[in-house]
Scaffold this motif. Structure first.
Motif, PDB file in Angstrom:
ATOM      1  N   UNK A   6      -7.524   3.603  28.959  1.00 25.31           N
ATOM      2  CA  UNK A   6      -5.866   3.274  29.164  1.00 25.31           C
ATOM      3  C   UNK A   6      -5.255   4.391  30.023  1.00 25.31           C
ATOM      4  N   UNK A   7      -4.299   4.051  30.707  1.00 30.54           N
ATOM      5  CA  UNK A   7      -3.383   4.657  31.635  1.00 30.54           C
ATOM      6  C   UNK A   7      -2.192   4.718  31.258  1.00 30.54           C
ATOM      7  N   UNK A   8      -1.223   5.710  31.674  1.00 32.81           N
ATOM      8  CA  UNK A   8       0.209   5.737  31.207  1.00 32.81           C
ATOM      9  C   UNK A   8       1.031   4.561  31.813  1.00 32.81           C
ATOM     10  N   UNK A   9       1.755   3.847  31.053  1.00 31.55           N
ATOM     11  CA  UNK A   9       2.540   2.811  31.136  1.00 31.55           C
ATOM     12  C   UNK A   9       4.255   3.267  31.099  1.00 31.55           C
ATOM     13  N   UNK A  10       4.950   2.715  31.863  1.00 30.04           N
ATOM     14  CA  UNK A  10       6.426   2.928  31.675  1.00 30.04           C
ATOM     15  C   UNK A  10       6.897   2.528  30.276  1.00 30.04           C
ATOM     16  N   UNK A  11       7.859   3.333  29.596  1.00 34.48           N
ATOM     17  CA  UNK A  11       8.565   2.722  28.287  1.00 34.48           C
ATOM     18  C   UNK A  11       9.506   1.855  28.514  1.00 34.48           C
ATOM     19  N   UNK A  12       9.406   0.899  27.260  1.00 35.10           N
ATOM     20  CA  UNK A  12      10.426  -0.345  27.386  1.00 35.10           C
ATOM     21  C   UNK A  12      11.784  -0.091  26.456  1.00 35.10           C
ATOM     22  N   UNK A  13      12.658  -0.309  26.922  1.00 32.71           N
ATOM     23  CA  UNK A  13      13.837   0.028  26.073  1.00 32.71           C
ATOM     24  C   UNK A  13      15.000  -1.002  25.771  1.00 32.71           C
ATOM     25  N   UNK A  14      15.296  -1.006  24.437  1.00 29.89           N
ATOM     26  CA  UNK A  14      16.346  -1.981  24.214  1.00 29.89           C
ATOM     27  C   UNK A  14      17.651  -1.509  23.654  1.00 29.89           C
ATOM     28  N   UNK A  15      18.761  -2.008  24.392  1.00 29.96           N
ATOM     29  CA  UNK A  15      20.043  -1.487  23.744  1.00 29.96           C
ATOM     30  C   UNK A  15      20.843  -2.149  22.693  1.00 29.96           C
ATOM     31  N   UNK A  16      21.008  -1.448  21.826  1.00 29.58           N
ATOM     32  CA  UNK A  16      21.767  -2.088  20.486  1.00 29.58           C
ATOM     33  C   UNK A  16      22.992  -1.487  20.102  1.00 29.58           C
ATOM     34  N   UNK A  17      23.807  -2.132  19.263  1.00 28.97           N
ATOM     35  CA  UNK A  17      24.812  -1.470  18.898  1.00 28.97           C
ATOM     36  C   UNK A  17      25.955  -2.382  18.506  1.00 28.97           C
ATOM     37  N   UNK A  18      27.102  -1.918  17.761  1.00 25.65           N
ATOM     38  CA  UNK A  18      28.212  -2.801  17.464  1.00 25.65           C
ATOM     39  C   UNK A  18      28.977  -3.564  18.725  1.00 25.65           C
ATOM     40  N   UNK A  19      29.428  -4.775  18.414  1.00 27.98           N
ATOM     41  CA  UNK A  19      30.044  -5.525  19.407  1.00 27.98           C
ATOM     42  C   UNK A  19      31.200  -4.692  20.069  1.00 27.98           C
ATOM     43  N   UNK A  20      31.163  -4.937  21.203  1.00 28.62           N
ATOM     44  CA  UNK A  20      32.330  -4.293  22.456  1.00 28.62           C
ATOM     45  C   UNK A  20      32.159  -2.947  22.410  1.00 28.62           C
ATOM     46  N   UNK A  21      31.072  -1.977  21.850  1.00 29.87           N
ATOM     47  CA  UNK A  21      31.126  -0.660  22.050  1.00 29.87           C
ATOM     48  C   UNK A  21      30.143  -0.239  23.397  1.00 29.87           C
ATOM     49  N   UNK A  22      29.891  -1.400  24.082  1.00 30.14           N
ATOM     50  CA  UNK A  22      29.211  -0.876  25.444  1.00 30.14           C
ATOM     51  C   UNK A  22      28.115  -1.359  25.819  1.00 30.14           C
ATOM     52  N   UNK A  53      13.747   3.567  38.580  1.00 31.14           N
ATOM     53  CA  UNK A  53      12.891   4.697  38.880  1.00 31.14           C
ATOM     54  C   UNK A  53      13.930   5.787  38.664  1.00 31.14           C
ATOM     55  N   UNK A  54      13.488   6.807  37.900  1.00 31.70           N
ATOM     56  CA  UNK A  54      14.112   8.008  37.640  1.00 31.70           C
ATOM     57  C   UNK A  54      13.388   9.059  37.970  1.00 31.70           C
ATOM     58  N   UNK A  55      13.511  10.026  38.757  1.00 34.62           N
ATOM     59  CA  UNK A  55      12.748  11.270  39.003  1.00 34.62           C
ATOM     60  C   UNK A  55      11.302  10.828  39.122  1.00 34.62           C
ATOM     61  N   UNK A  56      11.123   9.662  39.807  1.00 32.95           N
ATOM     62  CA  UNK A  56       9.565   9.281  40.144  1.00 32.95           C
ATOM     63  C   UNK A  56       8.916   8.603  39.032  1.00 32.95           C
ATOM     64  N   UNK A  57       9.691   8.261  37.922  1.00 34.93           N
ATOM     65  CA  UNK A  57       9.010   7.564  36.736  1.00 34.93           C
ATOM     66  C   UNK A  57       9.894   6.247  36.558  1.00 34.93           C
ATOM     67  N   UNK A  58       9.135   5.403  36.090  1.00 34.81           N
ATOM     68  CA  UNK A  58       9.827   4.282  35.912  1.00 34.81           C
ATOM     69  C   UNK A  58      10.403   4.018  34.273  1.00 34.81           C
ATOM     70  N   UNK A  59      11.363   3.258  34.008  1.00 33.69           N
ATOM     71  CA  UNK A  59      11.736   2.824  32.655  1.00 33.69           C
ATOM     72  C   UNK A  59      12.133   1.442  32.869  1.00 33.69           C
ATOM     73  N   UNK A  60      11.720   0.630  31.777  1.00 32.88           N
ATOM     74  CA  UNK A  60      11.982  -0.836  31.693  1.00 32.88           C
ATOM     75  C   UNK A  60      13.145  -1.074  30.842  1.00 32.88           C
ATOM     76  N   UNK A  61      14.289  -1.572  31.307  1.00 30.04           N
ATOM     77  CA  UNK A  61      15.209  -2.119  30.325  1.00 30.04           C
ATOM     78  C   UNK A  61      15.119  -3.760  29.983  1.00 30.04           C
ATOM     79  N   UNK A  62      15.161  -4.016  28.750  1.00 27.14           N
ATOM     80  CA  UNK A  62      15.446  -5.470  28.399  1.00 27.14           C
ATOM     81  C   UNK A  62      17.018  -5.732  28.208  1.00 27.14           C
ATOM     82  N   UNK A  63      17.329  -6.672  28.775  1.00 26.71           N
ATOM     83  CA  UNK A  63      18.376  -7.106  29.300  1.00 26.71           C
ATOM     84  C   UNK A  63      19.316  -7.762  28.266  1.00 26.71           C
ATOM     85  N   UNK A  64      18.730  -8.428  27.246  1.00 28.13           N
ATOM     86  CA  UNK A  64      19.163  -8.902  25.914  1.00 28.13           C
ATOM     87  C   UNK A  64      19.713  -7.817  25.142  1.00 28.13           C
ATOM     88  N   UNK A  65      20.898  -7.309  24.903  1.00 29.20           N
ATOM     89  CA  UNK A  65      21.016  -6.352  24.109  1.00 29.20           C
ATOM     90  C   UNK A  65      21.475  -7.123  22.720  1.00 29.20           C
TER      91      UNK A  65
END
Ligand code: GDP
Ligand code: MG
Length: 405
Positions: A6-22, A53-65
């Motif tokens: 196994x080799x390092x892979x980028x993290x996968x992020x989900x954004x959650x929170x109350x409606x209209x909080x941004x 890409x941030x400081x040479x590293x990758x981050x994946x964001x899922x678009x369905x909050x």
């Protein structure tokens, strides 16, 4: 899959929170902060996930909050998120859906980073937010706890790089790794039927590598990968672990949360057929044909105890909404059950299924094709099409109460 491969892979992020909080604003701010002007044209391309890409590293964001989508995927056995970003508006504080989001992330054992948003607002009170979060066992680091909380403003784009840095820090502690040298394994993030291109699925590859020409199976759909498009709208030939790509070539529209695997053609077809058969078996309950027009009479006579409905719609999101609302409709004598739901036009097989399950068909922004219309006539299946969700719900409710106009 031995760990040493196994080799390092980028993290996968989900954004959650109350409606209209941004949530949406924050996803936009992150995306825009991290595209150069040369790429700016590409950000209109929407594939349900994107990589920064941030400081040479990758981050994946899922678009369905939102935690609903997150949990719907989890219900299908999909675990796609490595880190949850909990967005809390600094002026509004902890709200009911904030607490729900915390519980959903905790249930999935996904680490939470809090983004205290809207700190530009006059009424912003980050300390109050921290206090409230502490009551839900999220103790901020600066109070001796272990939850990272980052003040941000999606509007003014402040604190975004701090947030990205914290994401990388938390991800690093998880030591996320995957073997790229395996047949691809991933999850369907979203899928729809495209008029010209056929079924189109956004896939997050989680292990192995997905290539053009690979045979894949996802839920009850299968096919050969005909084309892949990345989050910038570019055609690609392969997708490594933690890469979101749009995939063309499936024979049907899979559901969000379906697991995707790459395999040989014979296995794919066999497994798909088995799954379809099993699904039909579960769905079919023999009875006599139902129609909204005589529904009330038949309920009164005790002949119908469950109103079965087949739902077809143009997009998956509508199906979910319609299904949830329909299944809430009931009175003392009858309850509503959605026996089948899918994306796309109403087909002959939908009609046959409805006929066998004594269901009526509700189409939302879709119509029956010619064969389906013919079959509906022969099978005496009630097919109703709508453009407004409330019209569909009103008709069903009125029919149950004997008040259909
Ligand atoms: P969502 O429902 O969580 O996706 O929230 P949205 O991103 O749609 O934002 C809800 C509202 O809050 C919109 O009117 C945004 O313009 C506003 N908003 C979002 N982030 C900020 C921020 O950092 N500062 C201010 N002042 N308003 C914001
Ligand atoms: Mg939103």
């Amino acid at each position: 899959d031995p760990p040493e491969k196994r080799v390092p892979r980028p993290p996968v992020i989900t954004v959650m929170g109350h409606v209209d909080h941004g949530k949406t604003s924050l996803l936009d701010a992150i995306r825009k902060t991290n595209v150069t002007s040369r790429e700016a044209g590409g950000i209109t391309q929407h594939i349900g996930a994107y990589k920064v890409n941030y400081q040479g590293k990758q981050i994946v964001f899922l678009d369905t909050p939102g935690h609903e989508a997150f949990t719907a995927m989890r219900a299908r056995g999909a675990q796609v998120t490595d880190v949850a970003i909990l967005v809390v508006a600094a002026d509004d504080g902890v709200m009911p859906q904030t607490i729900e989001a915390i519980n959903h992330a905790k249930a999935a054992k996904v680490p939470i980073i809090v983004a205290i948003n809207k700190i530009d607002r006059p009424g912003a009170n980050p300390d109050h937010v921290k206090q409230q979060l502490a009551e839900h066992e999220l103790i901020p680091e600066d109070w001796g706890g272990d939850t990272i909380m980052v003040p941000v403003s999606a509007h003014q784009k402040t604190g975004i790089s701090d947030l990205l840095e914290m994401i990388l820090l938390v991800a690093e502690m998880q030591e996320l790794k995957a073997n790229p040298n395996l047949p691809a394994h991933g999850t369907i993030i979203e899928a729809q039927l495209d008029k010209g291109r056929g079924p189109v699925a956004t896939v997050l590859v989680q292990r192995g590598t997905l290539h053009i020409g690979d045979t894949i199976i996802a839920g009850t759909s299968y096919g050969k990968v005909r084309a892949m498009i990345n989050d910038r709208g570019e055609k690609v030939k392969k997708a490594l672990p933690s890469t979101p790509v749009e995939v063309l070539g499936l024979n049907d529209v899979p559901a969000a949360g379906d697991i995707l695997d790459s395999t040989d053609e014979k296995t794919a077809r066999g497994v798909a057929e088995k799954r379809i058969a099993k699904k039909k078996e579960e769905e079919i309950k023999l009875n006599s044909k139902v129609s909204l027009d005589d529904l009330f009479q038949r309920i009164k006579e005790g002949e119908i105890k469950e109103l079965n409905i087949v739902v077809k719609a143009d997009v998956q999101g509508t199906i979910e909404a319609l299904k949830a609302s329909l299944e809430k409709i009931k009175n003392d004598e009858v309850k509503v059950a959605v026996v089948h739901a899918g994306v796309g036009a109403i087909t002959e097989s939908d009609v046959m299924l409805a006929s066998a399950a004594n269901a009526l068909i509700i189409g939302f922004n879709v119509r029956p094709d010619a064969n389906a219309r013919k079959a509906a006539e022969t099978e005496k299946v009630d097919v109703r099409t709508y453009r407004v969700i409330y019209d569909a719900l009103n008709d069903v409710e009125a029919a149950i109460k004997g008040m259909l106009a």
